[in-house]
Design an enzyme around this catalytic site. Structure first.
Site, short mmCIF file in Angstrom:
data_model
loop_
_atom_site.label_atom_id
_atom_site.label_comp_id
_atom_site.label_asym_id
_atom_site.label_seq_id
_atom_site.Cartn_x
_atom_site.Cartn_y
_atom_site.Cartn_z
N ASP A 162 -14.08 -0.27 9.91
CA ASP A 162 -14.92 -1.38 9.47
C ASP A 162 -14.07 -2.71 9.12
OD1 ASP A 162 -14.27 -0.42 7.42
OD2 ASP A 162 -16.41 -0.15 6.24
N SER A 163 -13.00 -2.49 9.13
CA SER A 163 -12.05 -3.36 8.34
C SER A 163 -11.99 -5.11 9.33
CB SER A 163 -10.29 -3.20 8.40
OG SER A 163 -10.17 -2.68 8.65
N ASP B 75 -15.27 3.92 13.22
CA ASP B 75 -15.88 4.30 11.32
C ASP B 75 -17.06 3.81 11.25
OD1 ASP B 75 -13.94 3.57 8.84
OD2 ASP B 75 -13.81 2.01 8.93
N LYS C 141 -15.03 8.20 11.65
CA LYS C 141 -14.92 8.37 10.17
C LYS C 141 -15.69 7.63 9.29
CE LYS C 141 -11.43 5.03 9.05
NZ LYS C 141 -12.23 4.93 6.99
N GLU D 154 -16.28 6.98 5.14
CA GLU D 154 -16.14 7.00 3.28
C GLU D 154 -17.05 7.95 2.41
OE1 GLU D 154 -15.48 3.00 2.43
OE2 GLU D 154 -14.65 2.23 3.70
N GLU E 209 -6.32 7.47 1.06
CA GLU E 209 -6.40 5.57 0.76
C GLU E 209 -5.86 5.42 -0.25
OE1 GLU E 209 -9.08 2.83 2.57
OE2 GLU E 209 -8.20 0.59 1.84
O1 KIV Z 1 -11.24 0.10 8.28
C1 KIV Z 1 -9.66 0.23 7.97
O2 KIV Z 1 -9.30 -0.34 8.03
C2 KIV Z 1 -10.04 1.71 7.30
C3 KIV Z 1 -8.16 1.59 7.07
C4 KIV Z 1 -7.99 1.15 5.78
C5 KIV Z 1 -7.85 3.27 7.49
O3 KIV Z 1 -10.49 2.74 6.74
#
Ligand code: KIV
Length: 278
Positions: free
Chosen positions: A43-44, A82, A111, A113, A180
């Site tokens: 989600d970055s 994500d 993934k 969080e 992280e």
């Molecule tokens: O969204 C992302 O890029 C992440 C990484 C920092 C692991 O979750």
């Protein structure tokens, strides 16, 4: 192709897992060619590609589009996607539907969080055929609660909580977890306590694998880059140089060359030859 079961096998064999984030078709193709083990459509993407201030603006539609692009570029790559902000908080059904959207778009796993509030969703997904990667330590989706992106787990009480959560994530069925921004010592304790691989970002060298944001590694990120993100290339300067050269050549009429061989010229010549041959 590196598969989800290969994560655990890699840990058992003591083979480090290399992961990077990936958001687009071209980078996906290059990463597959380079032999990356797996990529994360993180989600970055909201910050790195869309210029947003945090990952809380990432939406399911956004992640779905980027997963599709990555899958189109890398048909044989292991892709983790994500679950965007709050998609895991609208009840089991909505969480399952969101995961299904990402898997149908081409992801092999999702993934999630944090663990609080996900004790029901994680086993439901795993039981339904969706591998789940956990994510502990700094949780960027909680930036407004945390008040920033500071290292987590520095206090003994926090470290014990994160260690307990890691053990619980394995029990819930996660196949791996991202750690992280936590102290390297804590990451080492977690690595030893769980039999699923730990993938570190700013968590020191004892994790079973590492992940970085690709744009940080390439030197493409404008603005703040975390100190742990090693830059392997200065792509910003290389891009600027190439763009600058193109601009100059258009302005001084040296591109396209008169009667020269451009890609377009070659295509036109090939089409003419084909027409003549008919
Ligand atoms: O969204 C992302 O890029 C992440 C990484 C920092 C692991 O979750």
């Amino acid at each position: 192709m590196f598969t989800i079961p290969d994560f655990k096998a890699a840990k058992q064999a003591g083979r480090r897992i290399a992961m990077l984030t990936c958001y687009d078709v071209s980078t996906a193709a290059i990463l597959e060619e380079a032999g990356i083990d797996a990529v994360l459509v993180g989600d970055s993407v909201a910050m790195v590609v869309h210029g947003q201030p945090s990952t809380t603006t990432a939406t399911l539609d956004m992640l779905e589009a980027h997963v599709r692009a990555v899958r189109n570029g890398a048909p044989n790559l292991c892709v983790v996607a994500d679950m965007p902000f709050l998609t895991t908080r609208r009840g089991l059904r909505e969480g399952v539907d969101a995961a299904a959207t990402l898997i149908r778009a081409g992801a092999n796993a999702v993934k999630i969080e944090g663990i609080t509030g996900h004790e029901e969703l994680i086993p439901a997904l795993v039981g339904g055929g969706v591998p789940v990667m956990g994510h502990l330590g700094l949780l960027p989706q909680s930036v407004n609660v945390l008040g920033g992106y500071a290292k987590q787990g520095k206090l003994d009480s926090e470290a014990e909580r994160i260690l307990g959560e890691a053990v619980r994530l394995e029990e819930l069925g996660c196949f791996a977890m991202v750690l992280e921004c936590i102290p390297a010592k804590l990451a080492g304790r977690i690595q030893a306590a769980v039999s699923i691989p730990t993938i570190g970002i700013g968590a020191g060298p004892s994790c079973d694998g590492q992940i970085l944001v690709s744009n940080d590694l390439l030197g493409l990120t404008a603005g703040y880059v975390p100190a742990f993100a090693k830059r392997y290339l200065n792509a910003h300067d290389l891009f600027r140089q190439a763009f600058g050269q193109y601009i100059a050549e258009v302005r001084d009429s040296s591109f396209p060359p008169v009667g020269g061989k451009t890609a377009k010229g070659e295509i036109e010549q090939a089409m003419e030859a084909e027409t003549k041959a008919r």
